[in-house]
Design an enzyme around this catalytic site. Structure first.
Site, PDB file in Angstrom:
ATOM      1  N   ARG A 160      28.047  52.040  37.592  1.00 16.77           N
ATOM      2  CA  ARG A 160      27.082  50.947  37.563  1.00 16.77           C
ATOM      3  C   ARG A 160      25.888  51.196  36.652  1.00 16.77           C
ATOM      4  O   ARG A 160      25.467  50.292  35.918  1.00 16.77           O
ATOM      5  CB  ARG A 160      26.617  50.618  38.982  1.00 16.77           C
ATOM      6  CG  ARG A 160      27.730  50.192  39.939  1.00 16.77           C
ATOM      7  CD  ARG A 160      28.753  49.326  39.289  1.00 16.77           C
ATOM      8  NE  ARG A 160      29.674  48.687  40.205  1.00 16.77           N
ATOM      9  CZ  ARG A 160      30.764  48.056  39.816  1.00 16.77           C
ATOM     10  NH1 ARG A 160      31.089  47.989  38.534  1.00 16.77           N
ATOM     11  NH2 ARG A 160      31.559  47.486  40.695  1.00 16.77           N
ATOM     12  N   ASP A 185      26.713  47.575  45.121  1.00 16.41           N
ATOM     13  CA  ASP A 185      26.693  47.431  43.667  1.00 16.41           C
ATOM     14  C   ASP A 185      25.499  46.619  43.176  1.00 16.41           C
ATOM     15  O   ASP A 185      24.912  46.929  42.144  1.00 16.41           O
ATOM     16  CB  ASP A 185      28.004  46.820  43.187  1.00 16.41           C
ATOM     17  CG  ASP A 185      29.123  47.840  43.220  1.00 16.41           C
ATOM     18  OD1 ASP A 185      28.813  49.043  43.106  1.00 16.41           O
ATOM     19  OD2 ASP A 185      30.280  47.459  43.372  1.00 16.41           O
ATOM     20  N   SER A 242      39.994  43.596  47.791  1.00 15.68           N
ATOM     21  CA  SER A 242      39.195  43.549  46.572  1.00 15.68           C
ATOM     22  C   SER A 242      39.245  44.896  45.874  1.00 15.68           C
ATOM     23  O   SER A 242      39.244  45.941  46.530  1.00 15.68           O
ATOM     24  CB  SER A 242      37.758  43.194  46.979  1.00 15.68           C
ATOM     25  OG  SER A 242      36.847  43.553  45.984  1.00 15.68           O
TER      26      SER A 242
END
Lengths: 408, 408, 408, 408
Positions: free
Chosen positions: B98, B127, B181
């Site tokens: 990230r 995130d 996911s």
């Protein structure tokens, strides 16, 4: 230190401690009491009694005890509450057994009026430290005799000569030197020295004793369900068991699947590195399962605090400071964290690995309602994250603004 | 926050970020710049360019970059120097990617005169925090737009309606909802949500994407030798390679042997627990090997200090504080320790496990001369241990004496 | 959050919380219960009752309590066992009072059937966090109302207008703005804001309220002897006293000698820095004395462990996490360490300083026999130091040898 | 250890080290090189040269050096960057000087071809450890001779007899025994032993040597302004100065106002407690000022991390591990934090205390705009605090919910 009058010796019945027994008798002309413990090392203790008698120890001075339950309940389990790993990997199988032995040595000394204890650990290792720190912590006036640091029997040849000269029976397979040295108890088997001394050489297959080779382990995984109460395992596959029974069964299961092998170069407290091969089948499964149950029952505040003090806790045990105020303080912290560490974990054993695949608990903090990708019915307001992030970012923004200013 | 005029969007080319792109255009009537990065997630980037063009993004506003080398060299490798594990087990595969994305977003904003950045992370996860803390730390005046926290497209149905209403192409397999996911990059694949939401249910086999099932991995172990220089891997089996090349190859090797699977319930920074399935084949091998080389090249003082600060370092990265003074301070400490962490480790890969079996180095601190069971020619005087133990015991004796006195 | 029906308000009787009281009644049309605590802030509580009645609170909804004993016994003393200092200097006088207030708010809510609590802390400070984290930890379903974050009374003028419009009496000296803001309880007085906002400007003399100016303190030092049992002060100059009595007397003594002033710029949990003037006369004396008694009754293992976790413990209290598992775990560790922290310390008070000059205890670990420069009759064998040093040096020698080798 | 051939002795010129010098010559028949350092202890060094010559040391073997600048620049200042305090209070004045002396001993040994170094520290204290660990870390092959642990001169009488028998001049005031033992350098004066051995007895006034009695200090406070650059003091009252000049001036100022006295019972590394009287006037002022400048230039992340590792850093220095990898790693962390620790602090000196009253800096992170009680023009949105608190509370709520459930 004045000469000891009566010594309690940690006695395995093997050649080395038999030589020590005789040496104590001849060197110090003192009475010897033998203590032989069943820690789950997998050896018969009866021969130790016979050998002690043969070497002239009075029956009332021969102590042979099964301490497996105490070992697991009061030493292994408290340590596992901490997920203790020394240097990231070692499950402390030898380290955790030494304080118990010292405790019994000191207690037997008190019972028998002995003024000293003796052990068979060498002057290069950690075990001497563990034995002696524990003994001194429990009785500051006890004398400790460590023959390997004192005597002149510094080679295999001299030892065997001494044995022969003193009518100590020598098993055939002890004539030659063992290719490596072994310590075992219910938690692990440790091997080191000789053929293992070069850490660039792979350990030969014959070193492993308690676990099958992963390549030869069953081709089908096996599941085991471990139930915890307040941080301690209390049942396997739904069946309640005592501590040592649990560890014994986990050893069987883990060993069968080649779980728990470790090839490690570690830092000894005395300042040198050594290479050890460890087999801790049951302990490896237990650690995995304990982590699994903590994942759903400990919150991040508790868990991260535990993680942060764990290396120190493990180091204390490794270095022999079980009976120290700081270990007891850390234990109080750890035990406090375990009040809700109850529930069940399913671990999958396969060809050398043990992995948590499921866990559930009445005490779970996991909230599907909060975490779900689906509608959460207001359990969590995503807008809250905005303020959370903004205030966490505030100091970073102030830093960036300052840095731009002073550079500008 | 005033309305943004020009936004740099972290754009994958997928349905969700395409909807975000459109939503930014319609909601804020602002110009959108797209940034699509190849982090090793294993997807073609060309379709992202086409889709961006289709959605009206000007060619000069489409940034597509291969950042794999930077990712491994400047983020993954520095982190691996620390042996970082979040909550004892998680290799931080998503967390470490990230900050790099945010860094490029902010840089592109500066290049293109944009006043805002946008990302597609939800309001429940980590995130969003990682993206935004990084962005604010790098540019305290940047605006951050997190559509998932703002918009009213709170169900799959509404999203698809919005897509259709805005001529956003919907791939056939995106009509139905994915059963979980996924996030992927060169370090790992992470899966969570939906079918994985109950931590008491085992993860279905089809969740795993990057590693073969251990049961289906080769029946023969494979050895791999990894060479390190100053803490970073620089060669595999003797062949020098760049950072991303090394991680790619280790992923292949680890993946083939089913190495690096993890089923974890972890604590998110935003306060809830979540369950994730992680696959980190190359990273798992690399961590094992890095520990192996540290075993012989780091002394206990350095190693134990590293171990003690590691949980904090990992927590910082997990929580999104890569660009913070404290992470940089810890990095300085860690990097200082790696000056001699050079040498080679042989790791054995087999059916889901990766284990160090040998290691050697010019920089080794292992001294066979000191540790040997054989004659050591005076390298070590066993008598020294006596004083060492006595002084370590002194305070324990004083405590025992005091305790006896006050109880007596 | 749905509208509250009945709210327990932390009510001081002052203008601000009176406005809040009225605002709650008018904004939410809800019943208000007032809780006014005597924490030792040195104000009469009777006026608070009258004012509450005047504002229409039913007598059974007015709670006025002297909680000084509970405050010192259950909050201040446990914290002092840790020698807690936030950022090296701050004795946490405000931080430690908030959890107690929240605890009573939540308890009174349960007793009166209220569904919400309210406090008068602003949205910029730490106190809102402390109040609310405590409240949520004790009752996860409680609503918390923080008017300062909600209402539109964002200036002094608007507040006064609201007060006048609602017949809230305004004391003459409250018409103008106070030159700084004050919080006080038995542990400390804190001043901040306004004239104190520039940390480059010295605090004006009139800010100090609880301590005489060191320049004006007596020209002769005064001695005070404090006796501890298990880490808590139990007697002053030989006279046994209860916790709040002790702190009250130490405040008098310390205040008279100008002890316990602190001018600090600290880091708030919400991300900004603030400057505070703290006066903690009794607490400063108590900390000094507690350290003095620990010096002879704690060994280094216990003491150093305590020192190492103290910053984290202090941070938790500062940030509002008194009622958290990790604070309780640390408390368990700290309390465990205090079993022998008993004895007496003499502290010298003079012109702003408090210094330990003597300490003695039945539980002392200090051994004159060991430390003496004179003959020690064999208590300590100086030769032991040789082995101790050699083994501590071993790893350093191995490093030096390695470094020479790889450079050579 | 084979007999040394040439020894570099840490030589003060006093009676004790003169006896050691002679003893080395007679016991080992070895050549002696003397090293006498001006560390700011406040003694003339010329007499040491004459005495060494008198005892037969060749001129080229007499090393007399002013190392004050190196001492402050490379040892004291780096340590002060960490705000190091051993056991919460001790400024490490003796500990930090030892590594420098050892470094020069080892360097002079290399220059003169000596194979050994010698020091005059006893076998009971920390200094032997500090000297020897440093020496071994810098030259693993050096021999270290510690006469106090070896010889039979175990009483004052025997020492004087040896001196007389060897024509060592004895100053009149050395005939009788000193009532306590002193160590001094530019950072501090330490006194211990004899009349100070009972920690229940107040230290007599005549023990203090470097600071005036607070009662006799000036009746008016004095201000001093200290300017820092990257964590180090670089100017006093606006005047730029070198490190040792700064410490010298701060000593004068602090000493004049009775600042920096400490009566401490501490834990020695060798396991016993000892009581010391420390006077660190300049260091105390410097620590206060350094904290003051960090308050506005370090953010909480950096500051709290520093605070958390400080006890370990201080312990390392106290225990003699200055030249260890872990001290160097911690130093790297600390130094990294100091990049913006620049600015000026005003400290008020008065009757034994030194207190920060103002501080300012170009690098300040203090934001009046954010913290103000006044209108902040949108710098800070109080609503953000709501989300911040809610997400910080989330886990506490989940715990409370769980606890209610399992108890219910």
């Amino acid at each position: 230190m004045s000469a000891p009058k009566k010594v309690v010796l940690a006695y395995s019945g093997g050649l080395d401690t038999s030589i020590i027994l005789k040496w104590l008798q001849t060197e110090y002309r003192c009475e010897v009491v033998t203590f032989t413990a069943d820690l789950g090392q997998g050896e018969e203790l009866d021969p130790a009694r016979k050998k002690a008698e043969l070497l002239g120890i009075k029956p009332e001075n021969i102590y042979i005890e099964d301490v497996r339950e105490e070992f697991v309940r009061d030493f292994v389990f408290p340590m596992f509450r901490a997920n203790a790993l020394y240097e990231g990997l070692y499950l402390l199988g030898t380290s955790i057994a030494r304080p118990l032995i010292s405790k019994r040595l000191v207690e037997i000394a008190a019972e028998t009026g002995a003024d000293a204890v003796a052990h068979g650990a060498t002057g290069k290792g950690n075990d001497q430290v563990r034995f002696e720190l524990s003994a001194y912590a429990l009785n500051p006036n006890i004398k400790v005799i460590a023959p390997w640091r004192e005597w002149t029997l510094t080679s295999r040849t001299k030892l065997l000569e001494f044995a022969e000269a003193n009518q100590i029976p020598i098993a055939k397979d002890k004539r030659g030197e063992a290719p490596f040295s072994v310590d075992a108890n219910l938690l692990h088997t440790s091997s080191e020295g000789k053929v293992l001394e070069n850490p660039a050489d792979e350990a030969p297959d014959y070193v492993y004793q308690r676990t099958v080779h992963p390549e030869e382990a069953p081709d089908k995984p096996e599941m085991v369900e471990i139930t915890f109460e307040k941080g301690d395992a209390v049942a396997i596959d739904g069946e309640a068991m005592g501590p040592s029974e649990i560890l014994t069964l986990l050893n069987e299961l883990g060993g069968k699947h080649g779980v728990g092998r470790l090839d490690l170069v570690e830092n000894r407290f005395v300042g040198m590195k050594s290479r050890g091969i460890y087999e801790t089948p049951g302990g490896t499964v237990l650690l995995e399962a304990h982590r699994g149950i903590e994942q759903i029952t400990l919150d991040s505040g508790a868990g991260h605090l535990k993680d942060s003090i764990m290396p120190r806790y493990a180091e204390l045990i490794y270095n022999g400071f079980w009976f120290s105020p700081e270990r007891e303080m850390l234990q109080a912290l750890i035990d406090k964290s375990q009040e809700h560490v109850s529930g069940t974990v399913r671990v999958k054993l396969f060809k050398g690995s043990a992995r948590t695949v499921a866990r559930w608990s009445e005490h779970s903090l996991y909230s599907e309602k909060h975490v779900t990708f689906e509608e959460d019915a207001g359990a969590y307001d995503q807008k809250d994250a905005e303020g959370f992030i903004r205030l966490n970012a505030l100091r970073l923004k102030l830093i960036a603004t300052r840095n731009a200013r002073v550079k500008g």
